[in-house]
Design an enzyme around this catalytic site. Structure first.
Site, PDB file in Angstrom:
ATOM      1  N   CYS A 120      35.783  37.288  38.565  1.00  0.00           N
ATOM      2  CA  CYS A 120      34.925  37.260  37.376  1.00  0.00           C
ATOM      3  C   CYS A 120      34.962  35.883  36.696  1.00  0.00           C
ATOM      4  O   CYS A 120      34.521  34.911  37.274  1.00  0.00           O
ATOM      5  CB  CYS A 120      35.268  38.404  36.434  1.00  0.00           C
ATOM      6  SG  CYS A 120      33.906  38.797  35.302  1.00  0.00           S
ATOM      7  N   LYS A 171      24.486  42.245  28.342  1.00  0.00           N
ATOM      8  CA  LYS A 171      25.675  42.269  29.189  1.00  0.00           C
ATOM      9  C   LYS A 171      25.377  42.932  30.533  1.00  0.00           C
ATOM     10  O   LYS A 171      24.693  43.952  30.596  1.00  0.00           O
ATOM     11  CB  LYS A 171      26.799  43.020  28.487  1.00  0.00           C
ATOM     12  CG  LYS A 171      28.116  43.024  29.240  1.00  0.00           C
ATOM     13  CD  LYS A 171      29.202  43.735  28.440  1.00  0.00           C
ATOM     14  CE  LYS A 171      30.532  43.696  29.170  1.00  0.00           C
ATOM     15  NZ  LYS A 171      31.617  44.362  28.401  1.00  0.00           N
ATOM     16  N   SER A 199      31.138  43.507  34.851  1.00  0.00           N
ATOM     17  CA  SER A 199      31.306  43.564  33.404  1.00  0.00           C
ATOM     18  C   SER A 199      31.412  42.136  32.886  1.00  0.00           C
ATOM     19  O   SER A 199      32.499  41.566  32.828  1.00  0.00           O
ATOM     20  CB  SER A 199      32.562  44.369  33.034  1.00  0.00           C
ATOM     21  OG  SER A 199      32.748  44.388  31.641  1.00  0.00           O
ATOM     22  N   HIS A 247      34.300  43.193  39.340  1.00  0.00           N
ATOM     23  CA  HIS A 247      35.650  43.722  39.135  1.00  0.00           C
ATOM     24  C   HIS A 247      35.913  44.899  40.067  1.00  0.00           C
ATOM     25  O   HIS A 247      36.038  46.046  39.621  1.00  0.00           O
ATOM     26  CB  HIS A 247      35.821  44.176  37.687  1.00  0.00           C
ATOM     27  CG  HIS A 247      35.995  43.061  36.705  1.00  0.00           C
ATOM     28  ND1 HIS A 247      37.186  42.379  36.548  1.00  0.00           N
ATOM     29  CD2 HIS A 247      35.118  42.510  35.839  1.00  0.00           C
ATOM     30  CE1 HIS A 247      37.045  41.462  35.611  1.00  0.00           C
ATOM     31  NE2 HIS A 247      35.804  41.515  35.163  1.00  0.00           N
ATOM     32  N   GLU A 298      38.567  45.685  41.273  1.00  0.00           N
ATOM     33  CA  GLU A 298      39.888  46.239  40.964  1.00  0.00           C
ATOM     34  C   GLU A 298      39.841  47.282  39.851  1.00  0.00           C
ATOM     35  O   GLU A 298      40.835  47.984  39.624  1.00  0.00           O
ATOM     36  CB  GLU A 298      40.859  45.116  40.573  1.00  0.00           C
ATOM     37  CG  GLU A 298      40.755  44.595  39.162  1.00  0.00           C
ATOM     38  CD  GLU A 298      39.611  43.624  38.920  1.00  0.00           C
ATOM     39  OE1 GLU A 298      39.492  43.111  37.791  1.00  0.00           O
ATOM     40  OE2 GLU A 298      38.823  43.384  39.863  1.00  0.00           O
ATOM     41  N   ARG A 319      35.052  50.974  23.390  1.00  0.00           N
ATOM     42  CA  ARG A 319      35.600  49.916  22.535  1.00  0.00           C
ATOM     43  C   ARG A 319      34.477  49.177  21.816  1.00  0.00           C
ATOM     44  O   ARG A 319      34.545  48.932  20.608  1.00  0.00           O
ATOM     45  CB  ARG A 319      36.401  48.939  23.398  1.00  0.00           C
ATOM     46  CG  ARG A 319      36.948  47.711  22.676  1.00  0.00           C
ATOM     47  CD  ARG A 319      37.236  46.616  23.673  1.00  0.00           C
ATOM     48  NE  ARG A 319      36.025  46.162  24.346  1.00  0.00           N
ATOM     49  CZ  ARG A 319      36.013  45.454  25.478  1.00  0.00           C
ATOM     50  NH1 ARG A 319      37.148  45.152  26.083  1.00  0.00           N
ATOM     51  NH2 ARG A 319      34.868  45.055  26.014  1.00  0.00           N
TER      52      ARG A 319
END
EC number: 2.3.1.31
Length: 315
Positions: free
Chosen positions: A142, A163, A192, A235, A237, A249
């Site tokens: 990233c 985003k 992300s 990502h 992972e 969040r």
């Protein structure tokens, strides 16, 4: 084979619950085995979650792996205890004389800053330059991938209007490349981020090969022509619920985020998302460790001025 991690690392018990073969460093010292030494430069704010995600992947291969965690000296982490960092992390000054078979540089939530506005950018550049002589292969994730593209190849990033968050399909361009050996022609992966890179700039760069991209999310997997750098703009992972937690969040912060795309069942954030990318994540890390670390690293690192001696290709 086991993954060797620092004694008492909080992720240990969770890894054992998941049946990942974990060996703490005291026991590993009695093993007459040349393990792979992997450095993890963890820039993510919730470091313990990232530790677990990456250790889970490194521990699921036939190779024995020693892990060292690296933290910045020029930036103070706010989402992890000082005692955790002091116990389990090293700074660059403490490890700069060492050699590593592989390194992972994670993402960081600082994409909207220009690179030279990042408070640890000078330190980061020093580590990237050091890796050229001290690390066999580095995986950049990233923001880490964007930073490597900029520093090594002069390819910058640009802000997105909204985003890029969700699970996107990616097309494999050349299935004979070792890094993506065994991948399906089309596979899903999480993204992300608030910035992106020019796919055309990557395609036109003589030192980079684009291996996989998404119509919606852009360039995803790249590798340098010398095979020293693996660049991942998303990502893989991430856990199944990571994007959901990020969304919740941002809602709590009043940021009015868009729903992650192709993620929640029926686009309903009350429904539990499923991990559809796990198998390709394990395959990517296994291929990287096998073909670009294990089969390329020297058996003994020997300093000879600016070069190291490739005494053996086999471990």
């Amino acid at each position: 084979m086991p993954i060797n991690i620092p004694q008492y690392l909080p992720a240990t018990e969770r890894l054992k619950e998941e049946k990942i073969f974990v060996m703490e460093e005291e026991r590993s010292k009695s093993q007459n085995i040349r393990p792979l030494n992997i450095l993890i430069f963890n820039l993510m704010p919730e470091k313990e979650k990232t530790e677990l995600q990456l250790l889970r992947l490194l521990g699921n291969t036939p190779l024995q792996v020693n892990v060292t965690f690296l933290n910045t000296a020029t930036h103070e982490s706010k989402n992890v205890s000082k005692s955790h960092l002091e116990t389990f992390y090293s700074t660059f000054h403490e490890i700069k004389k060492d050699r590593y078979d592989g390194m992972i540089i994670t993402g960081a939530p600082i994409e909207l800053f220009e690179f030279d506005e990042v408070d640890f950018w000078e330190e980061h550049k020093e580590i990237l330059d050091w890796a050229q002589e001290h690390v066999t292969s580095t995986m950049h994730i990233c923001w880490g991938a964007q930073a490597a593209l900029y520093h090594y190849y002069g390819i910058g990033k640009y802000p997105l209007e909204t985003k890029c968050s969700g699970i996107f399909d990616h097309e494999v361009y050349d299935s004979t490349v070792k890094l993506i050996r065994g991948f399906d022609d089309i596979y899903p992966a999480p993204h992300s981020r608030n910035t992106s890179i020019s796919t055309e700039a990557v395609k036109n760069h003589p030192d980079i090969e684009l291996l996989s991209e998404s119509d919606e999310a852009g360039a995803f997997l790249m590798i340098s022509k010398d095979e020293r750098h693996v660049l991942v703009t998303g990502h893989l992972e991430y856990d199944a619920d990571t994007l959901a937690l990020e969304y919740e969040r941002d809602v709590a912060r009043g940021l009015n985020p868009e729903l992650p795309k192709h993620y929640f069942p029926e686009d309903d954030p009350t429904k539990k998302p499923r991990n559809t990318w796990r198998s390709h994540t394990h395959l990517l890390f296994s291929n990287w460790l096998n073909y670009y670390v294990y089969q390329e690293t020297p058996y003994d690192w020997v300093d000879k001025g600016e070069n190291h001696s490739l005494t053996s290709s086999c471990l």
